[in-house]
Write an enzyme that holds these catalytic residues in place. Structure first.
Site, PDB file in Angstrom:
ATOM      1  N   CYS A 101       0.830  -1.208   0.000  1.00  0.00           N
ATOM      2  CA  CYS A 101       0.000   0.000   0.000  1.00  0.00           C
ATOM      3  C   CYS A 101       0.864   1.258   0.000  1.00  0.00           C
ATOM      4  O   CYS A 101       0.577   2.223  -0.707  1.00  0.00           O
ATOM      5  CB  CYS A 101      -0.935  -0.020   1.213  1.00  0.00           C
ATOM      6  SG  CYS A 101      -2.052   1.403   1.307  1.00  0.00           S
ATOM      7  N   CYS A 193      -6.118  -4.241   6.909  1.00  0.00           N
ATOM      8  CA  CYS A 193      -7.240  -3.300   6.912  1.00  0.00           C
ATOM      9  C   CYS A 193      -8.421  -3.796   6.108  1.00  0.00           C
ATOM     10  O   CYS A 193      -9.572  -3.491   6.440  1.00  0.00           O
ATOM     11  CB  CYS A 193      -6.783  -1.938   6.411  1.00  0.00           C
ATOM     12  SG  CYS A 193      -6.356  -1.872   4.652  1.00  0.00           S
TER      13      CYS A 193
END
Length: 365
Positions: A101, A193
């Site tokens: 990410c 997440c």
């Protein structure tokens, strides 16, 4: 400077934005909408990027008196992070989605857009330090995030700001409380997440389906169990193996073969490896001359160990450990730190682990 503050809705990014304002920068806040189902509220400390987080970020921006926007990067996040995560597990590797990410979203898509819009830098709430353009560990060792930033290039670091790296997490919460931020006591997000329930195996099973195969003991060559998919395992794993062996000694995952769907397990004495081969590295600064001594960290929360780094095959590296290491899985990032005891907190770069070197294998000279 015109600074874009990436605001996740947590306490770290809130305080980072506030410190950028205090430093006199012209700050604009942005929340990244990464989830394709943002209406689902987070559960305690699990997950992030929910509509709740967006509202928390907006409240902080309002209190700071800065403009605030939401950027929808859900499709890009799904392609570059979620789909990559699934594909890596399907191939028998163990990826780090936070590192991916940072590489693909926060310091590629976001930074590129920020530069195109005329911003000079992006500020985030990462716990790491930047000193004279060099990436270093946070002073708070328990919260250090330099491992997942080791993939950044010198150009990306030149446009990054990490104001929290010189303080502890307790101090971050104190600053938030002093300012009256509602997120001062908000729990940190944990786990992955996009898997807020923490059930990675279940998430992958829903994506990949049932792919049964054998679990084989390395010592005897005998099948000691069955599984529903190699994606449910990672090298070094001990719990949840579902095996039945006669000697009762703990077994660890030693290898994963997705083509034959075979998971190989073995006792602790078989779990160590002397070295790993990696893919092509990325460096945070000048490319070091090979070979060189360093420290290497092979998991986000692993202790760094001394190593020697050699040129490997196909532009990759051969990282030779001073002591055998367990649980080094293909797909993980080997993040290299300077070996100097005074400057050992400086990140040199990283490379993805391609394979372990067998004990009988040749190691660099």
């Amino acid at each position: 400077m015109r600074v874009l503050a990436a605001m996740s809705g947590g306490v770290d990014s809130a305080v980072a934005a506030a410190l950028a304002v205090d430093a006199g920068h012209d700050v604009t806040g942005v929340h990244l909408a990464l989830s394709q189902n943002r209406q689902t509220l987070r559960s305690g400390s699990r997950g992030c990027c929910s509509v709740e987080d967006s509202h928390d970020a907006r409240r902080v921006a309002d209190e700071l008196g800065i403009p605030f926007y939401v950027w929808d990067l859900a499709d890009r996040f799904t392609e570059d992070v979620v789909d990559d995560f699934v594909a890596e597990y399907a191939a028998g590797r163990t990826p780090n989605p936070c590192l991916r990410c940072n590489e693909k979203i926060k310091f590629s898509a976001v930074l590129d857009r920020a530069m195109a819009l005329g911003f000079d830098a992006v500020v985030t709430g990462h716990h790491a330090r930047l000193e004279d353009g060099e990436l270093r560990r946070s002073v708070d060792a328990a919260k250090d995030q330099s491992y997942v930033l080791g993939v950044l290039t010198p150009e990306q670091l030149a446009a990054a700001m990490f104001p929290l790296g010189s303080m502890t997490k307790d101090r971050v919460r104190e600053i938030a409380a002093e300012r009256g931020f509602a997120v001062a006591a908000k729990p940190d997000s944990h786990d992955i997440c996009f898997i807020p329930d923490g059930d990675t195996r279940g998430f992958l099973a829903r994506r990949l389906g049932s792919l049964p195969g054998p679990v084989v003991d390395a010592g005897t060559g005998q099948q000691v169990g069955e599984h529903d998919g190699t994606y449910g395992f990672t090298v070094g794993q001990r719990k949840g193996l579902g095996v039945s062996v006669g000697d009762q000694r703990p077994r660890y995952v030693l290898g994963i073969e997705p083509v034959t769907r075979t998971v190989t397990v073995g006792t602790a004495d078989l779990a160590g490896v002397p070295a790993v081969r990696t893919g092509v590295p990325t460096w945070t600064g000048a490319v070091p001359e090979l070979p060189f001594a360093a420290q290497v960290q092979v998991r986000a929360h692993a202790a760094p160990v001394d190593c020697r780094v050699h040129a490997g095959d196909g532009g990759g590296l051969l990282v030779e450990f001073a002591e055998e290491q367990r649980g080094v899985a293909p797909g993980q990032s080997a993040v290299l730190y300077e070996a100097d005891p005074v400057r050992g907190d400086r990140v040199l770069g990283q490379a993805a682990v391609a394979m372990a070197v067998e004990r009988s294998g040749a190691v660099g000279q």
